[in-house]
Design a protein around this motif. Structure first.
Motif, PDB file in Angstrom:
ATOM      1  N   ALA A  53       2.076   1.761  -3.547  1.00  7.45           N
ATOM      2  CA  ALA A  53       0.978   2.171  -4.419  1.00  7.45           C
ATOM      3  C   ALA A  53       0.660   3.646  -4.216  1.00  7.45           C
ATOM      4  O   ALA A  53       0.483   4.402  -5.182  1.00  7.45           O
ATOM      5  N   PHE A  55       0.180  -3.525  -8.300  1.00  2.00           N
ATOM      6  CA  PHE A  55      -0.891  -2.549  -8.527  1.00  2.00           C
ATOM      7  C   PHE A  55      -0.597  -1.907  -9.859  1.00  2.00           C
ATOM      8  O   PHE A  55       0.467  -2.141 -10.452  1.00  2.00           O
ATOM      9  N   THR A  64      -6.058  -2.249  -7.940  1.00  2.00           N
ATOM     10  CA  THR A  64      -5.575  -3.301  -7.049  1.00  2.00           C
ATOM     11  C   THR A  64      -6.290  -4.583  -7.431  1.00  2.00           C
ATOM     12  O   THR A  64      -7.427  -4.561  -7.893  1.00  2.00           O
ATOM     13  N   HIS A  78       0.835  -1.200   0.000  1.00  2.00           N
ATOM     14  CA  HIS A  78       0.000   0.000   0.000  1.00  2.00           C
ATOM     15  C   HIS A  78       0.870   1.251   0.000  1.00  2.00           C
ATOM     16  O   HIS A  78       0.510   2.277  -0.577  1.00  2.00           O
ATOM     17  N   ASN A  86      -8.058   1.825  -5.800  1.00  2.00           N
ATOM     18  CA  ASN A  86      -8.722   0.529  -5.987  1.00  2.00           C
ATOM     19  C   ASN A  86      -9.203   0.298  -7.406  1.00  2.00           C
ATOM     20  O   ASN A  86      -9.294  -0.827  -7.864  1.00  2.00           O
TER      21      ASN A  86
END
Lengths: 343, 343
Positions: free
Chosen positions: B172, B330, B299, B169, B282
């Motif tokens: 990303a 990602f 994702t 995360h 997302n």
DNA sequence: CCGCCAAAAGACAGCGCTACCATTTTCTTG
DNA sequence: CAAGAAAATGGTAGCGCTGTCTTTTGGCGG
């Protein structure tokens, strides 16, 4: 000696009973109906269980008692966000109870549903939640034979297998279209995807409302068996506009399609609601915050799931509801997208 | 005689064995490992089972074999659509296997997670899927003691309990913010809700990217512990704009917030991307169809769920994966909302 | 202080299946 | 074709708990 000697695995009921100085059956009763014990024994079992960190073996319990504390749930889709809300209600309600949810996906297939129903049958669930009222004959027979309370959710209809929580998709669609008609719209399109039985009933509601106003025209209807998606809303609007360029409103069978339609209109410069009124179905959260805000038909999805579990739990415990069919209704949420033209 | 005489209930394995003319244990083997039988017996048991409509009693099987064919899944939320996709992947993958999914909701509470983990422990699941890497010490101990394969999903990190499928995360978020910086944006805001551990790591990625560009300013950050919602996006943008009127971009920790921000901009007449660039997280379906289309970080949620189950099943059957930590990565999805200003 | 009755506690077997080992059958091979 | 190995099959007991029935305990009036 068929098995290895007693392994030191998890704590069993017997161990708790021994520590508490009672018989196993008394300890067993403590976990199922503590009221039945005298205060002194109850306390002793309780502390013994805590001390040992005892957790009941559910498989053994299920085998011995011939029943489980599982509520089976058959739902047609996880992709469709509508069922997300229903599931939330189901899980939330189950957390207060001692029942566990066992969820399976029928993928909108009544044959798959039948198969899964048989699978559940073997597990002797405490209760069952099934979606809709369009089961096969065979499925209904299996359900009837299961000897556990059953709730059909998502819609109401005649002849419940046992209980029902839902609303009338026909009435909801009829109301939505009537609202558009009241706004003076005449060329009201219908945009539908997937076309499951509940969507079919919405189509009927649309059709009857249009016929009642003598404005029915099959060219205004555009449906596809494709699963619903936001992009699809745009595509379908484009196609519908090609068939009926004088379209002045659309009833979308769900909110994803409605938002897709809105975006397509923005792309094409079609003014909402001046040129085209839009109304969706379900009233997802985004409908209110869209610009312009989108009208929809609010359905009580979370409540449907929650109430289904509640009814089931009550029924298992012998308190059957006064009326087996609960209509949770719907509410027209009128917003900017279906405001009067001069508004 | 403690129980009533044999009731005519469901068909048992013994009945099948009798009809097939084999011993119960042979019939038992047929259902667990048909390869172990000779062709003739296999066929006889098969037809006998079909004729009688035999369905194994799972409780008895679990009790006798001391294990179940259940994969336990601990997920923090059903409201957050992200997990909807993960669940879809999990259920889809499980349908091909003989394992059943047992899903529970931790509600973003690591204590609740610990409690549920203990509950699972008592059921001896075949495998376990847990969300994230922030378990309590106690939870980790329980997992270690469970003696079944375990996959941590949603993110990668050091020190897996067993296996992992996820992505970074931090990376990303860093990439998303770097993209905005490359577009010449300087006053890039951060909008976050709920602030679970993974969102915290996105915040770190944001912070480090901004610091690396010497553009970090705490006034550009707006977070709330409130659960995420689309309307919240609008509210948060309004608040952030009050703190930092010269804002020229926003990184939203999810797409719902991003869409909420877009709608708020439309309401306020803020031009996207000229005045304000937007990027979400997302890459939900609606991001591509919005007008203007919204940038996001794709994702692989569905794949995460699917692969977690696959890895679990493989591991149960003794084929442990070559590398226990799988990074699904990602992808930056650059769209109109973060196009260059003069684009 | 006895007898009666309800409440509490216990004994026992068995829920339907599989683990473990023993036995039988089939297959190889020198 | 004997002998050994491997494959297929079977016998037995028990997984941990609860249903049913029986026994014990305790309370209370006479």
């Amino acid at each position: 000696m068929p098995r290895k000697s007693r392994k030191l695995g998890p704590i069993r009921l017997t161990e708790v009973a021994k520590l508490a100085g009672v018989s196993p059956i008394t300890a067993s009763r403590f976990f199922r109906n503590p009221e039945a014990l005298s205060v002194s024994k109850r306390e002793r079992v309780e502390s013994a269980a805590k001390e040992l960190g005892y957790v009941p073996n559910l498989a053994a319990r299920a085998l011995a008692s011939q029943r489980t504390e599982v509520i089976g749930v058959l739902i047609p889709s996880l992709t469709n966000n509508v069922f997300n809300d229903v599931l939330r209600g189901i899980y939330d309600a189950s957390e207060g109870s001692r029942y566990t949810i066992q969820f399976v996906n029928t993928r909108y297939s009544i044959l798959q549903e039948e198969k899964l129903l048989r699978l559940f049958q073997a597990q002797k669930p405490a209760g069952l939640i099934v979606t809709g009222i369009n089961q096969t004959e065979e499925s209904r027979a299996v359900m009837q034979a299961m000897n556990c309370p059953i709730v059909q959710i998502m819609e109401t209809g005649p002849d419940p297998v046992d209980m029902m929580v839902g609303f009338s998709h026909y009435d909801a669609a009829f109301a939505a279209v009537s609202h558009l008609l009241q706004q003076g719209r005449k060329r009201i399109g219908f945009i539908g995807a997937r076309m499951d039985p509940r969507v079919q009933r919405r189509l009927e509601g649309y059709r009857d409302a249009m016929k009642a106003a003598s404005l029915f025209d099959p060219n205004l209807i555009l449906t596809t068996p494709t699963p619903t998606a936001m992009t699809l809303g745009g595509t379908l609007l484009a196609d519908l506009l090609a068939k009926a360029p004088d379209l002045d409103a659309v009833f979308c069978i769900n909110d994803d399609l409605a938002l897709g339609v809105l975006f397509e209109c923005q792309r094409r410069g079609i003014a909402i609601p001046e040129k085209l009124a839009i109304i969706g179905f379900n009233d997802m959260e985004f409908m209110a915050s869209a610009v312009p805000s989108l009208s929809s038909v609010r359905t009580n999805r979370y409540e449907m799931g929650r109430d289904a579990v509640t009814m089931l739990v009550e029924a298992v415990e012998g308190r059957r509801p006064a009326k087996p069919v609960v209509d949770l209704g719907f509410e027209l949420m009128i917003r900017e997208s279906s405001a009067p033209r001069n508004g």
